[in-house]
Design a protein around this motif. Structure first.
Motif, PDB file in Angstrom:
ATOM      1  N   GLY A   1       0.802  -1.163  -0.013  1.00 33.01           N
ATOM      2  CA  GLY A   1      -0.105   0.054   0.022  1.00 33.01           C
ATOM      3  C   GLY A   1       0.866   1.238   0.008  1.00 33.01           C
ATOM      4  N   LEU A   2       2.113   1.268   0.023  1.00 33.49           N
ATOM      5  CA  LEU A   2       3.033   2.278   0.001  1.00 33.49           C
ATOM      6  C   LEU A   2       3.827   2.611  -1.181  1.00 33.49           C
ATOM      7  CD1 LEU A   2       4.590   1.958   3.634  1.00 33.49           C
ATOM      8  CD2 LEU A   2       2.744   3.403   2.841  1.00 33.49           C
ATOM      9  N   SER A   3       3.962   3.639  -1.767  1.00 32.39           N
ATOM     10  CA  SER A   3       4.661   3.789  -3.013  1.00 32.39           C
ATOM     11  C   SER A   3       6.147   4.244  -2.522  1.00 32.39           C
ATOM     12  CB  SER A   3       4.122   5.221  -3.696  1.00 32.39           C
ATOM     13  OG  SER A   3       3.923   6.377  -2.963  1.00 32.39           O
ATOM     14  N   PHE A   4       6.927   3.786  -3.574  1.00 41.46           N
ATOM     15  CA  PHE A   4       8.598   3.964  -3.233  1.00 41.46           C
ATOM     16  C   PHE A   4       9.190   4.363  -4.636  1.00 41.46           C
ATOM     17  CE2 PHE A   4      13.014   2.294  -3.648  1.00 41.46           C
ATOM     18  CZ  PHE A   4      13.319   2.303  -2.255  1.00 41.46           C
ATOM     19  N   ALA A   5       9.934   5.171  -4.514  1.00 39.30           N
ATOM     20  CA  ALA A   5      10.815   5.782  -5.539  1.00 39.30           C
ATOM     21  C   ALA A   5      12.410   5.473  -5.391  1.00 39.30           C
ATOM     22  CB  ALA A   5      10.350   7.309  -6.024  1.00 39.30           C
ATOM     23  N   ASP A   6      12.939   4.915  -6.400  1.00 42.39           N
ATOM     24  CA  ASP A   6      14.483   4.608  -6.315  1.00 42.39           C
ATOM     25  C   ASP A   6      15.033   5.741  -7.147  1.00 42.39           C
ATOM     26  OD1 ASP A   6      17.152   4.016  -6.275  1.00 42.39           O
ATOM     27  OD2 ASP A   6      16.641   1.993  -6.762  1.00 42.39           O
ATOM     28  N   VAL A   7      15.630   6.853  -6.761  1.00 45.85           N
ATOM     29  CA  VAL A   7      16.260   8.113  -7.680  1.00 45.85           C
ATOM     30  C   VAL A   7      17.736   7.576  -8.084  1.00 45.85           C
ATOM     31  CG1 VAL A   7      16.596  10.224  -7.782  1.00 45.85           C
ATOM     32  CG2 VAL A   7      14.399   9.553  -6.772  1.00 45.85           C
ATOM     33  N   GLY A   8      18.099   7.505  -9.056  1.00 39.44           N
ATOM     34  CA  GLY A   8      19.446   7.065  -9.560  1.00 39.44           C
ATOM     35  C   GLY A   8      19.470   5.583  -9.311  1.00 39.44           C
ATOM     36  N   CYS A   9      18.745   4.820  -9.868  1.00 40.11           N
ATOM     37  CA  CYS A   9      18.453   3.508  -9.537  1.00 40.11           C
ATOM     38  C   CYS A   9      19.690   2.554  -9.577  1.00 40.11           C
ATOM     39  CB  CYS A   9      17.444   3.014 -10.079  1.00 40.11           C
ATOM     40  SG  CYS A   9      17.103   2.941 -12.128  1.00 40.11           S
ATOM     41  N   GLY A  10      20.520   2.638 -10.680  1.00 45.58           N
ATOM     42  CA  GLY A  10      21.675   1.965 -10.861  1.00 45.58           C
ATOM     43  C   GLY A  10      20.870   0.398 -11.215  1.00 45.58           C
ATOM     44  N   SER A  11      21.490  -0.572 -10.565  1.00 45.50           N
ATOM     45  CA  SER A  11      21.015  -1.960 -10.869  1.00 45.50           C
ATOM     46  C   SER A  11      19.558  -1.960 -10.520  1.00 45.50           C
ATOM     47  CB  SER A  11      21.579  -2.855 -10.041  1.00 45.50           C
ATOM     48  OG  SER A  11      21.596  -2.796  -8.510  1.00 45.50           O
TER      49      SER A  11
ATOM     50  N   ASP B   1      16.616   6.742 -13.505  1.00 46.05           N
ATOM     51  CA  ASP B   1      17.955   7.061 -13.695  1.00 46.05           C
ATOM     52  C   ASP B   1      18.184   7.877 -14.947  1.00 46.05           C
ATOM     53  OD1 ASP B   1      20.588   5.252 -12.307  1.00 46.05           O
ATOM     54  OD2 ASP B   1      20.891   6.569 -14.106  1.00 46.05           O
ATOM     55  N   ILE B   2      19.201   8.713 -15.037  1.00 48.79           N
ATOM     56  CA  ILE B   2      19.534   9.356 -16.238  1.00 48.79           C
ATOM     57  C   ILE B   2      20.287   8.507 -16.977  1.00 48.79           C
ATOM     58  CG2 ILE B   2      19.576  11.724 -14.677  1.00 48.79           C
ATOM     59  CD1 ILE B   2      22.611  11.858 -14.828  1.00 48.79           C
ATOM     60  N   ASP B   3      20.699   7.238 -16.815  1.00 52.75           N
ATOM     61  CA  ASP B   3      21.479   6.503 -17.680  1.00 52.75           C
ATOM     62  C   ASP B   3      20.599   5.438 -18.260  1.00 52.75           C
ATOM     63  OD1 ASP B   3      23.200   4.625 -18.826  1.00 52.75           O
ATOM     64  OD2 ASP B   3      24.438   4.388 -17.024  1.00 52.75           O
ATOM     65  N   ASP B   4      20.372   5.282 -19.453  1.00 54.83           N
ATOM     66  CA  ASP B   4      19.511   4.607 -20.242  1.00 54.83           C
ATOM     67  C   ASP B   4      19.993   3.031 -19.872  1.00 54.83           C
ATOM     68  OD1 ASP B   4      17.701   6.401 -21.478  1.00 54.83           O
ATOM     69  OD2 ASP B   4      19.107   6.319 -23.157  1.00 54.83           O
ATOM     70  N   ALA B   5      21.289   2.872 -19.635  1.00 53.18           N
ATOM     71  CA  ALA B   5      21.698   1.325 -19.481  1.00 53.18           C
ATOM     72  C   ALA B   5      21.054   0.946 -18.058  1.00 53.18           C
ATOM     73  CB  ALA B   5      23.110   1.459 -19.591  1.00 53.18           C
ATOM     74  N   ALA B   6      21.211   1.893 -16.964  1.00 54.27           N
ATOM     75  CA  ALA B   6      20.972   1.551 -15.906  1.00 54.27           C
ATOM     76  C   ALA B   6      19.242   1.176 -15.751  1.00 54.27           C
ATOM     77  CB  ALA B   6      21.104   2.563 -14.705  1.00 54.27           C
ATOM     78  N   VAL B   7      18.622   1.966 -16.659  1.00 53.51           N
ATOM     79  CA  VAL B   7      17.003   1.775 -16.624  1.00 53.51           C
ATOM     80  C   VAL B   7      16.805   0.262 -17.158  1.00 53.51           C
ATOM     81  CG1 VAL B   7      15.002   2.302 -17.610  1.00 53.51           C
ATOM     82  CG2 VAL B   7      16.297   4.017 -16.891  1.00 53.51           C
ATOM     83  N   ALA B   8      17.557  -0.121 -18.299  1.00 54.04           N
ATOM     84  CA  ALA B   8      17.475  -1.510 -18.780  1.00 54.04           C
ATOM     85  C   ALA B   8      17.852  -2.470 -17.952  1.00 54.04           C
ATOM     86  CB  ALA B   8      18.282  -1.572 -20.014  1.00 54.04           C
ATOM     87  N   VAL B   9      19.038  -2.439 -17.159  1.00 55.69           N
ATOM     88  CA  VAL B   9      19.312  -3.186 -16.357  1.00 55.69           C
ATOM     89  C   VAL B   9      18.446  -3.417 -15.069  1.00 55.69           C
ATOM     90  CG1 VAL B   9      21.253  -3.923 -14.436  1.00 55.69           C
ATOM     91  CG2 VAL B   9      21.759  -2.960 -16.729  1.00 55.69           C
TER      92      VAL B   9
END
Length: 278
Positions: free
Chosen positions: A146-156, A174-182
């Motif tokens: 029931g809680l929302s969570f945000a990971d800013v600069g998510c990396g892995s 994440d500002i890195d597209d590769a990190a988003v894909a991973v």
């Protein structure tokens, strides 16, 4: 004559405060693997780059003939426990079946993006997420339901995956597209749902819990945005302990109140709440 098969190995002298930035710079230069030691980073390249920028002044190179370096590197990677979480490298995923029922196991492939769980900054974040879960009323398998969570600069994506395992509605940016894909790949591998997109704190909707494992100066620069999107708790890490006052002051000036802290290996992590008047 053919060139001998092998890899270019570089050792870079570093410190706890610089280690994460230096490792990211090595990967950006084309490193195929980085091994973190106490005061040294060891990286391997298929082709030696012309320059590592300012790292050149701290770098020592040598050529290593081919050997099964990947197996040797893998042998150095052990599972890591962080509170209720156990981070297991993908090649040892079978060990996940032999853990206590209350252990949340996260399977990751170290080296693809920052956040393997082996760095103190990540471990402390996971511990703080577990502490917040322990504070929720009614101990259940999904205490963050029931809680929302945000990971800013998510990396892995490890922090978002951990929150999702505890029941949170998790997003990652994440500002890195590769990190988003991973992050997307790791979420699928761990059988949880994480919405991962390119962006930063300013692109996130307000969430109950926000985590930002970044760098001291980045936390300071994003302090306004991080405070603005935090409803209940903000977890920050990646902050050099010797400069923690800078980040703490920046967050306090935005009405954030420190409620939990961790320090380890020269790093600081903190959990904040918005003050009642902010």
């Amino acid at each position: 004559m053919d060139s001998p098969a092998g890899h270019h190995r570089v050792e870079v002298a570093t410190t706890a405060a610089r280690q994460a930035t230096d490792a990211a710079q090595l990967f950006a230069a084309g490193a195929i693997g980085v091994w973190e030691q106490a005061d040294t980073l060891v990286a391997w390249f298929d082709q030696r780059p012309r320059s590592l920028g300012e790292l050149d002044q701290r770098a020592t190179w040598r050529f290593e003939p081919d050997r099964d370096w990947q197996s040797e590197w893998k042998a150095t990677i052990e599972p890591v426990r962080a509170g209720r979480f156990l981070i297991v490298p993908s090649w040892r995923a079978n060990e996940a079946a032999h853990q206590p029922s209350d252990t949340k196991t996260i399977v990751l492939d170290p080296g693809r993006a920052f956040g393997s769980g082996h760095h103190a900054t990540t471990t402390m974040c996971l511990e703080l997420i577990g502490d917040l879960a322990d504070q929720q009323r009614g101990a259940t398998a999904s205490p963050l339901q029931g809680l929302s969570f945000a990971d800013v600069g998510c990396g892995s994506g490890i922090l978002a995956i951990a929150a999702a395992q505890l029941g949170a509605d998790a997003t990652a940016v994440d500002i890195d597209d590769a990190a988003v894909a991973v992050t997307k790949e790791n979420a699928t591998a761990n059988q949880v749902t994480v919405t991962a997109t390119r962006g930063s704190a300013s692109s996130c909707s307000p969430c109950d819990i926000v985590a930002a494992n970044l760098l001291t100066d980045v936390i300071v620069d994003l302090a306004d945005d991080l405070a603005a999107i935090t409803r209940q708790h903000l977890i920050v890490s990646g902050i050099a302990e010797q400069r923690s006052t800078v980040a703490r002051d920046a967050l306090r000036q935005r009405g954030m109140v420190e409620v939990m802290t961790r320090t380890r290996d020269g790093w600081y992590a903190g959990c904040y709440q918005p003050s009642s008047g902010s």
